[in-house]
Enzyme design. Structure first.
Site, PDB file in Angstrom:
ATOM      1  NE  ARG A 110     -28.700  20.644 -30.402  1.00 52.53           N
ATOM      2  CZ  ARG A 110     -27.530  20.138 -30.530  1.00 52.53           C
ATOM      3  NH1 ARG A 110     -26.518  20.795 -31.493  1.00 52.53           N
ATOM      4  NH2 ARG A 110     -27.018  18.951 -30.085  1.00 52.53           N
ATOM      5  N   GLY A 111     -27.001  21.937 -27.326  1.00 51.70           N
ATOM      6  CA  GLY A 111     -25.740  21.321 -26.896  1.00 51.70           C
ATOM      7  C   GLY A 111     -24.877  21.598 -25.976  1.00 51.70           C
ATOM      8  CB  ALA A 112     -23.683  19.895 -22.740  1.00 53.12           C
TER       9      ALA A 112
ATOM     10  CD  GLN B 226     -31.850  17.180 -30.969  1.00 54.10           C
ATOM     11  OE1 GLN B 226     -32.472  16.200 -31.623  1.00 54.10           O
ATOM     12  NE2 GLN B 226     -32.341  17.875 -29.777  1.00 54.10           N
TER      13      GLN B 226
ATOM     14  CG  ASP C 285     -26.955  17.272 -22.258  1.00 52.84           C
ATOM     15  OD1 ASP C 285     -26.841  16.435 -23.271  1.00 52.84           O
ATOM     16  OD2 ASP C 285     -27.451  18.731 -22.400  1.00 52.84           O
TER      17      ASP C 285
ATOM     18  CG  ASN D 104     -26.012  12.084 -24.787  1.00 51.15           C
ATOM     19  OD1 ASN D 104     -25.576  13.396 -24.835  1.00 51.15           O
ATOM     20  ND2 ASN D 104     -25.752  11.437 -25.888  1.00 51.15           N
ATOM     21  CE  LYS D 105     -31.329  15.465 -27.220  1.00 51.22           C
ATOM     22  NZ  LYS D 105     -32.306  16.198 -26.329  1.00 51.22           N
TER      23      LYS D 105
END
Ligand code: MRU
Length: 336
Positions: free
Chosen positions: A51-53, A191, A232, A242-243
């Site tokens: 995960r993570g853009a 996360q 993201d 974003n998150k």
């Protein structure tokens, strides 16, 4: 390829296989998934094993490279089908779509399977370089800051290198060893607690974990002098997806007159969309909010709202750091 952070290998191409560090098992265990088919890469993305853009873009590129090596049908058909499968995994991170566009373009232009593997590696290496540049530029903004607050994970487990927001933190800490971090745990999937604390502990960067609802009190007490977050997808006007929780932090930071920085490579910036209203926000399984790690914390069937991301207006962001430079509202030019 090894990420530049104490040997963390979030993803690697190994003799025709894609090896992925399963992030759902961290911090308890370091387990690697060995993918021989693009379907396995897609599944790893869907369940957030990776995960993570920026890392999603890299994984998608390696996934396409895997599919290109197959034998059924023609290479272009395999690549198109793989791209379609990967596009359907997660909707928000621009990097995933950006990498797929590049890979499909190369295949349509006649690239071989070996060319596509090299292209995926190039995407991986360029992201590592972008992280280094973001780190250097961002560290300048953190001069004089003793403690910074961050959310989610934006480090070597989210990129091809040292990270974006975490890259800024690493570079600033490397300068004089004084920077400290407060990490939001980042419900529902933690996360921040599981991944950011794992990375910072390995690096020896002093970090304190808080639950997300403690951020306001931390700011009121003057415990942090800056907030840094990743992204993201960023729209042309600087709106940042974003998150979930990032928008709330920007409001708190504004109230407490604390600078709020966003760090991301240009592969996250979507110049085709004028503002954040065009960003598709992923909504995930309600079970992620009803409990964690198999333990139920809410009544079975409790109604749940579970957006994975939120949108912070560009006007709330003090500056966005990319590998090209530092841009500020009203985000007229993205440099380069
Ligand atoms: O759902 P995730 O864990 O993929 O969300 C990740 C984030 O929101 C990160 O902050 C973002 O992708 C930037 S990573 C450099």
């Amino acid at each position: 390829m090894e990420n530049e952070s104490r040997g963390i290998r979030a993803i690697a191409w190994d003799e025709g296989k894609v090896v992925i560090l399963d992030q759902t098992r961290l911090p308890s265990e370091e387990v690697y998934l060995v993918c021989t088919r693009v379907e396995e890469v897609a599944e790893a993305i869907r369940r957030l094993a990776i995960r993570g853009a920026p890392l999603l873009g890299i994984a998608a590129a390696y996934g396409v490279a895997l599919a290109a090596r197959g034998s059924d049908g023609g290479l272009r058909g395999r690549v198109r089908a793989a791209a379609e499968l990967l596009r359907a995994t997660r909707p928000t991170a621009r990097n995933l779509f950006w990498a797929l566009e590049l890979m499909v373009e190369r295949a349509e232009a006649g690239a071989t399977a070996e060319d596509l593997r090299a292209e995926a590696r190039r995407i991986h290496e360029e992201d590592a370089a972008a992280c280094r540049a973001i780190g250097e530029r961002g560290a300048e903004l953190l001069r004089g800051v003793e403690c910074v607050l961050t959310i989610c994970n934006t480090g070597s487990l989210a990129t091809g290198g040292i990270g974006t927001a975490l890259g800024m933190i690493r570079a600033a800490h490397a300068r004089d060893g004084r920077l400290r971090v407060i990490a939001c745990e980042t419900r529902p999937l933690l996360q921040g607690a599981r991944l950011t604390m794992w990375e910072l502990t390995r690096d020896g960067i002093p970090a304190t974990l808080i639950t997300d609802n403690m951020a306001g009190e931390v700011m009121r007490r003057g415990m942090v002098q800056a907030v840094v977050a990743g992204a993201d997808r960023i729209a042309r006007n600087g709106d940042v997806a974003n998150k979930i929780g990032t928008y709330g932090l920007s409001v708190l930071a504004r109230h407490h007159e604390i600078p709020f920085y966003v760090a991301a490579p240009m592969s996250t910036v979507d110049l085709d969309i004028p503002d954040g209203s065009h960003i598709r926000i992923e909504e995930r399984n309600p079970e992620e909010v009803r409990g964690f790690g198999g333990a139920r914390t809410a009544p079975a069937g409790a109604a749940v709202f579970n957006p994975a991301f939120d949108v912070t207006p560009g006007s709330m962001v003090t500056a966005i750091v990319t590998e090209r430079g530092v841009v500020r509202p009203p985000y007229g030019s993205w440099g380069g």
